[in-house]
Design a protein around this motif. Structure first.
Motif, PDB file in Angstrom:
ATOM      1  N   ILE A  88       0.824  -1.214   0.000  1.00 56.25           N
ATOM      2  CA  ILE A  88       0.000   0.000   0.000  1.00 56.25           C
ATOM      3  C   ILE A  88       0.860   1.267   0.000  1.00 56.25           C
ATOM      4  O   ILE A  88       0.826   2.052  -0.936  1.00 56.25           O
ATOM      5  N   THR A  99      -0.982   8.788   2.421  1.00 53.31           N
ATOM      6  CA  THR A  99      -0.756   7.689   3.361  1.00 53.31           C
ATOM      7  C   THR A  99      -1.638   7.830   4.604  1.00 53.31           C
ATOM      8  O   THR A  99      -1.968   6.836   5.244  1.00 53.31           O
ATOM      9  N   ALA A 102      -4.765   6.225   3.523  1.00 54.02           N
ATOM     10  CA  ALA A 102      -4.545   4.784   3.393  1.00 54.02           C
ATOM     11  C   ALA A 102      -4.497   4.101   4.757  1.00 54.02           C
ATOM     12  O   ALA A 102      -5.062   3.013   4.940  1.00 54.02           O
TER      13      ALA A 102
END
Ligand SMILES: Nc1ncnc2c1ncn2[C@@H]1O[C@H](COP(=O)(O)OP(=O)(O)OP(=O)(O)O)[C@@H](O)[C@H]1O
Ligand SMILES: [Mg+2]
Lengths: 306, 230
Positions: A88, A99, A102
């Motif tokens: 990822i 991020t 995520a």
């Protein structure tokens, strides 16, 4: 109980909180420092540590099961984090904003997967030993200073062990960062990612290792505290919040700052919770964060952004 | 021999270098000059692999560099002294050198490099950012030399330094040339270039405008003004 011994007990509770918090926050701080990634899923790796510890101690009973959990839970949580990094975060080129989104997603995935497999119950993990010890107090009597053993002043050996273990792990972490080649490479990457690359440092591998190490620290902290706290799929929220408080107060990415702030927040949390209420402790900690953000945004130990 | 062939590079969709070809022979100092924004730093970063080239090739001897991952370029013997030094702040002088050594040299190499920079030897335990500007530049150069480079890329290493420091740095660079290192040196000022250069290349808006020998430039300094706009 008199005030003195009572304060000593409260301090001890605070020290346990501080020890576990220091481990958890050190992981968050390391990941942010080296990778500039704000890991919202950090608390879930803590939760996984506790749940995995439950699983391992179910499979292998007794103190050996717990010892195994100390090893297996951080390793598995770390391996999972490495996998998340490679699949990822790396694909997002470690972009600071993407991020965050995520890792929020990762938080829910880990939480729901745990709910689906482990279930909604809170389950206890038994400490490998459950001895209690009485604690001494000094009193000034007719014949001068003497040690007394006030009734009710005592603690479990396990709590003292948690504090000792956290101190040992943090000392090892410090040695790792300061004295080993891998630690040096991590610090160089933190200082200047591009220059590290220009000098042959495989930055992506360093990132994977860092993310794994950060998660493993959170998981280890949870294994230590779970005999006191129980394992539950929602237990990651508190450590995440407290870790953020600690990392902001200590200065983003500063490991010494993180440790000092963890002790500060942990101790005051313990003491205020015992004498007043846990809610007041959280309110004061959050207030402190607000003050730090207003008056010293780089944190107590952080460097001012250039 | 460092060979750059038709190198194209840029940022995002914007191409900054439009096919630059250059060679630097072992034991040669090639100075790269050009105005601010001409693309000098971009060229060095593309050679180091820090910027993915959009086209062209980079060779060091028989080894093709542009197809490798960026972190596997230095180990082939490419020492980089970036613009603005970019030392590892928070790391000590010794640790900064250690990072350079990891990419190539060993313990013996470290002693060799420290012999070139006695001032650094006295400050090994000091944090890099506490050094003076000149010492920082020495450390940046020493860090690159630690990997025992076959080619050295220097981006304005004398920028903002006092004359005695400039002389010291220049001496080390000339000494590397004598040892057969191919040196690609970016400089802005012509009087910083003339004492050391073997050849001079002018970059203009991402194109290589002209390459001439240092002798020819010395005879016709006015020629440089066309590219430098002074
Ligand atoms: N990170 C970046 N992102 C986008 N554009 C960039 C970036 N770095 C440089 N550029 C652009 O690329 C062009 C070349 O820049 P470069 O830094 O290579 O010039 P330079 O010749 O080294 O200049 P100077 O003498 O000022 O160091 C400039 O137009 C600059 O604006
Ligand atoms: Mg430049």
């Amino acid at each position: 109980m008199e005030f003195g011994p009572h304060l000593m007990l409260a301090t001890l509770e605070g020290a346990v909180t501080a020890a576990v918090l220091a481990l958890t926050a050190a992981g968050l701080s390391l990941v942010f420092g080296v990778m500039r990634v704000v890991n919202i899923a950090h608390g879930e790796f803590f939760m996984l540590g506790a749940v995995l510890a439950w699983g391992v101690t179910q499979a292998v009973a007794g103190p050996w099961g717990y010892a195994l959990a100390l090893l297996v839970a951080p390793l598995l949580a770390g391996a999972l984090a490495v996998a998340a990094d490679v699949t990822i975060l790396k694909r997002l080129s470690y972009d600071p904003e993407r991020t965050i989104v995520a890792t929020i997603g990762l938080l829910y995935i880990l939480q729901q997967l745990t709910l689906m497999t482990y279930g909604p119950e809170a389950r206890p993990v038994v400490a490998p030993f459950d001895a209690r010890i009485a604690l001494p107090w000094v009193e000034h009597g007719a014949e001068g200073w003497r040690l007394t053993w006030p009734w009710g002043l005592g603690t479990t050996v396990w709590k003292l062990t948690v504090i000792g273990a956290a101190v040992a792990v943090l000392a090892a972490l410090w040695l790792f960062m300061a004295r080993t080649r891998a630690g040096l490479v991590m610090r160089a990457t933190q200082a200047d990612r591009e220059m590290a690359t220009a000098f042959g440092v495989p930055v992506e591998r360093v990132y994977a290792l860092t993310f794994g190490l950060g998660a493993a620290l959170a998981a280890l902290a949870a294994v230590l505290i779970v005999p006191i706290q129980q394992a539950h799929y929602l237990m990651g929220a508190d450590p995440l919040l407290l870790s953020f408080i600690v990392v902001i107060i200590g200065g983003l990415g500063s490991l010494p700052g993180t440790l000092v702030a963890a002790v500060l927040i942990g101790l005051s949390d313990g003491i205020i919770s015992v004498f007043f209420s846990p809610t007041l402790a959280k309110i004061l900690a959050t207030l402190l964060v607000a003050l730090v953000l207003v008056f010293r945004p780089q944190g107590l130990f952080g460097k001012r952004a250039a | 021999m460092l060979r750059i062939e038709g190198l194209r590079a840029g940022y995002g969709a914007a191409e900054v270098l439009h096919g630059v070809s250059l060679t630097v022979a072992p034991g040669e100092i090639l100075c790269l000059m050009g105005r601010n924004g001409a693309g000098k730093t971009t060229l060095l970063r593309a050679v180091m692999g820090l910027l993915r080239p959009m086209g062209g090739a980079v060779w060091l001897g028989e080894m093709r560099l542009d197809a490798r991952p960026a972190h596997r370029v230095a180990g082939q013997g490419l020492g980089y002294v970036p613009q603005g030094r970019r030392l590892f702040a928070g790391l000590s002088v010794a640790e900064n050198l250690q990072i350079g050594l990891m990419a190539g040299g060993g313990k013996a190499r470290r002693d060799e490099v420290l012999d070139l920079f006695p001032r650094l030897r006295d400050r090994l335990g000091q944090r890099a950012e506490t050094l003076s500007g000149g010492e920082q530049q020495m450390l940046a150069l020493a860090r690159a030399l630690c990997l025992g480079p076959g080619a050295l890329l220097l981006d304005e290493p004398t920028e903002g330094l006092q004359p005695s420091m400039i002389t010291a740095i220049r001496q080390v660079v000339a000494d590397q040339r004598a040892r057969g290192v191919a040196v690609l040196l970016v400089e802005q000022r012509i009087d910083a270039v003339l004492p050391v250069a073997d050849r001079v290349a002018f970059l203009e808006n991402g194109h290589l405008a002209e390459v001439m020998s240092a002798g020819a430039l010395r005879a016709d300094r006015g020629r440089a003004n066309r590219y430098l706009g002074v």
